[in-house]
Design a protein around this motif. Structure first.
Motif, PDB file in Angstrom:
ATOM      1  N   ALA A   1      -3.302  41.692  51.810  1.00  0.00           N
ATOM      2  CA  ALA A   1      -3.246  41.676  50.346  1.00  0.00           C
ATOM      3  C   ALA A   1      -2.124  42.564  49.827  1.00  0.00           C
ATOM      4  CB  ALA A   1      -4.586  42.132  49.778  1.00  0.00           C
ATOM      5  N   ALA A   2      -1.897  43.704  50.484  1.00  0.00           N
ATOM      6  CA  ALA A   2      -0.830  44.608  50.051  1.00  0.00           C
ATOM      7  C   ALA A   2       0.532  43.970  50.248  1.00  0.00           C
ATOM      8  CB  ALA A   2      -0.924  45.928  50.822  1.00  0.00           C
ATOM      9  N   VAL A   3       0.739  43.297  51.379  1.00  0.00           N
ATOM     10  CA  VAL A   3       2.014  42.611  51.616  1.00  0.00           C
ATOM     11  C   VAL A   3       2.209  41.488  50.603  1.00  0.00           C
ATOM     12  CG1 VAL A   3       3.268  41.140  53.241  1.00  0.00           C
ATOM     13  CG2 VAL A   3       2.130  43.211  54.064  1.00  0.00           C
ATOM     14  N   ALA A   4       1.156  40.739  50.340  1.00  0.00           N
ATOM     15  CA  ALA A   4       1.250  39.660  49.358  1.00  0.00           C
ATOM     16  C   ALA A   4       1.638  40.198  47.990  1.00  0.00           C
ATOM     17  CB  ALA A   4      -0.081  38.913  49.284  1.00  0.00           C
ATOM     18  N   ALA A   5       0.996  41.296  47.572  1.00  0.00           N
ATOM     19  CA  ALA A   5       1.315  41.897  46.272  1.00  0.00           C
ATOM     20  C   ALA A   5       2.742  42.399  46.234  1.00  0.00           C
ATOM     21  CB  ALA A   5       0.338  43.037  45.993  1.00  0.00           C
ATOM     22  N   ARG A   6       3.216  42.973  47.337  1.00  0.00           N
ATOM     23  CA  ARG A   6       4.587  43.491  47.391  1.00  0.00           C
ATOM     24  C   ARG A   6       5.614  42.394  47.108  1.00  0.00           C
ATOM     25  NH1 ARG A   6       9.574  43.988  48.530  1.00  0.00           N
ATOM     26  NH2 ARG A   6      10.477  45.125  50.299  1.00  0.00           N
ATOM     27  N   HIS A   7       5.308  41.149  47.535  1.00  0.00           N
ATOM     28  CA  HIS A   7       6.244  40.043  47.347  1.00  0.00           C
ATOM     29  C   HIS A   7       5.826  39.081  46.245  1.00  0.00           C
ATOM     30  CE1 HIS A   7       8.808  41.069  50.747  1.00  0.00           C
ATOM     31  NE2 HIS A   7       7.727  41.296  51.452  1.00  0.00           N
ATOM     32  N   GLY A   8       4.750  39.417  45.522  1.00  0.00           N
ATOM     33  CA  GLY A   8       4.304  38.566  44.429  1.00  0.00           C
ATOM     34  C   GLY A   8       3.797  37.217  44.889  1.00  0.00           C
ATOM     35  N   LEU A   9       3.092  37.204  46.019  1.00  0.00           N
ATOM     36  CA  LEU A   9       2.613  35.955  46.607  1.00  0.00           C
ATOM     37  C   LEU A   9       1.096  35.977  46.762  1.00  0.00           C
ATOM     38  CD1 LEU A   9       5.226  35.613  49.502  1.00  0.00           C
ATOM     39  CD2 LEU A   9       5.154  34.247  47.396  1.00  0.00           C
ATOM     40  N   PRO A  10       0.463  34.808  46.826  1.00  0.00           N
ATOM     41  CA  PRO A  10      -0.955  34.765  47.183  1.00  0.00           C
ATOM     42  C   PRO A  10      -1.125  35.099  48.660  1.00  0.00           C
ATOM     43  CG  PRO A  10      -0.077  32.544  46.958  1.00  0.00           C
ATOM     44  CD  PRO A  10       1.004  33.466  46.499  1.00  0.00           C
ATOM     45  N   VAL A  11      -2.275  35.630  49.021  1.00  0.00           N
ATOM     46  CA  VAL A  11      -2.488  36.059  50.402  1.00  0.00           C
ATOM     47  C   VAL A  11      -2.389  34.895  51.381  1.00  0.00           C
ATOM     48  CG1 VAL A  11      -3.856  38.080  49.797  1.00  0.00           C
ATOM     49  CG2 VAL A  11      -4.996  35.871  50.137  1.00  0.00           C
ATOM     50  N   GLU A  12      -2.626  33.684  50.909  1.00  0.00           N
ATOM     51  CA  GLU A  12      -2.558  32.525  51.805  1.00  0.00           C
ATOM     52  C   GLU A  12      -1.150  32.283  52.334  1.00  0.00           C
ATOM     53  OE1 GLU A  12      -3.887  32.500  48.777  1.00  0.00           O
ATOM     54  OE2 GLU A  12      -6.043  32.313  49.216  1.00  0.00           O
ATOM     55  N   ARG A  13      -0.164  32.942  51.723  1.00  0.00           N
ATOM     56  CA  ARG A  13       1.226  32.784  52.170  1.00  0.00           C
ATOM     57  C   ARG A  13       1.678  33.914  53.089  1.00  0.00           C
ATOM     58  NH1 ARG A  13       5.151  29.567  49.964  1.00  0.00           N
ATOM     59  NH2 ARG A  13       4.395  27.898  48.615  1.00  0.00           N
ATOM     60  N   VAL A  14       0.764  34.751  53.550  1.00  0.00           N
ATOM     61  CA  VAL A  14       1.110  35.915  54.370  1.00  0.00           C
ATOM     62  C   VAL A  14       0.371  35.852  55.702  1.00  0.00           C
ATOM     63  CG1 VAL A  14       1.020  38.432  54.562  1.00  0.00           C
ATOM     64  CG2 VAL A  14       1.527  37.355  52.348  1.00  0.00           C
TER      65      VAL A  14
END
Length: 358
Positions: free
Chosen positions: A66-79
């Motif tokens: 979730a933190a990586v997704a937030a860092r790139h402005g993406l939904p978690v399904e893309r990480v």
């Protein structure tokens, strides 16, 4: 720029910079490995050490993802979190059904090695020194259904324009962009991480380089949910350790991003100092590929193998270049270090060149 069938030939694709500082090279000043010096910082070591009390539990990657997704402005399904970018290359090679993979060289050799070991025949697009190792999208075969390129590229230090790289996207093609060194570029200009408008785009990121976590193995993939799901199915259970997950979450926090941005600007200044020093040796045939934009530079010189050996005698390790397809024994890669280290290296290079030239 040309293409070929990608025979491994004389290139030692499994050779990496850490081999230069193992065993008899362990006491050398390291300009061979592209990991930022004096890392990981104390605050990050403390965060990792604090995770050791929970080692009895199986790793839970949800918070880090979730933190990586937030860092790139993406939904978690893309990480997808991985045990370093190297694991991501193996997953791509094993999980995706491709007919004609192509790797743009010179670049990090592990993607091609992973594809070969998965049974693929790998095509190569070889960028030329005469073109500044810059990409011409037209050189990539139209029927390539997997294309791998680094940006900024290791070892050339070339930063390709984002629009040029995105121009490689095609219907039915997976476009893999290795951005392991993008956080070392001030402002991360030309990054594709976070983009969702490029079809088939897969971006790989590593936390190894900027944060000095090569021994921990942590990175991630950013891609469409269906690609992430396919890669995840090829992963073993609990692929990323609990300490690595804590590090991932810490390294994408606002404080860490600010520190990384500062480090990128400092590295750019140190790189300029290194390049200026190397250019003083132009009368002796030393040429710096450029403009360099990563935390390393690619250098050509006659007798580079002999010069590299003399540098080792004088206490410095640099990375041989002949293991990269498209390069030969006249090339070396030099990591950017602080000015004091660079000045000492330049003095050693002067001595090494004198000894080799006689």
């Amino acid at each position: 720029m040309r293409t070929d069938g990608g025979s491994e030939g004389a290139h030692e694709l499994r050779h990496h910079g850490d081999a230069e500082v193992r065993d008899d090279g362990s006491a050398l000043i390291d300009l061979a490995v592209n990991v930022r010096a004096d890392t990981p910082p104390a605050w990050l070591r403390e965060r990792i050490a604090g995770s050791l009390g929970g080692l009895a539990a199986y790793p839970d990657g949800r918070a880090a993802r979730a933190a990586v997704a937030a860092r790139h402005g993406l939904p978690v399904e893309r990480v997808l979190l991985t045990a370093g970018a190297a694991e991501a290359f193996v997953l791509l090679a094993r999980a995706l059904k491709v007919r004609r993979p192509v790797v743009v060289h010179p670049q990090f050799t592990e993607p091609e090695m992973a594809l070969r070991e998965a049974g693929h025949t790998v095509g190569r697009v070889l960028l030329r020194e005469a073109d500044g190792f810059r990409l011409d999208p037209a050189a990539v075969p139209q029927d390539a259904d997997l294309v791998v390129i680094g940006n900024p590229t290791n070892p050339t230090s070339v930063l390709h324009p984002a629009d040029t790289v995105a121009g490689l996207a095609r219907a039915g093609r997976t476009l893999v962009v290795d951005e392991a060194f993008m956080d070392a570029v001030p402002g991360e200009r030309e990054a594709l991480a976070g983009r969702t408008d490029v079809p088939g785009l897969v971006v790989l990121r590593s936390l190894t380089k900027t944060w000095g976590l090569a021994g921990l193995r942590v990175g991630y993939v950013l891609a469409a949910p269906e690609i992430v799901a396919e890669l995840a199915r090829a992963q073993p259970l609990w692929p990323v350790s609990a300490p690595a997950l804590v590090a991932a979450e810490a390294c994408v926090a606002p404080r860490a991003l600010a520190e990384a941005a500062h480090a990128a600007h400092r590295a750019a200044a140190d790189r300029a100092h290194l390049v200026a020093g190397l250019e003083e040796f132009a009368p002796e045939g030393v040429r710096v590929a450029g403009p360099a934009e990563g935390p390393f530079v690619l250098v050509r010189m006659a007798g580079a193998a002999a010069v590299r050996r003399q540098l080792r005698v004088l206490g410095y390790a640099v990375r041989r270049g002949d293991t990269f397809p498209g390069l030969d024994e006249e090339w070396v890669r030099i990591a950017v270090r602080d000015r004091g280290t660079v000045n000492g290296f330049l003095q050693a290079l002067d001595r090494a060149l004198s000894l080799v030239r006689g």
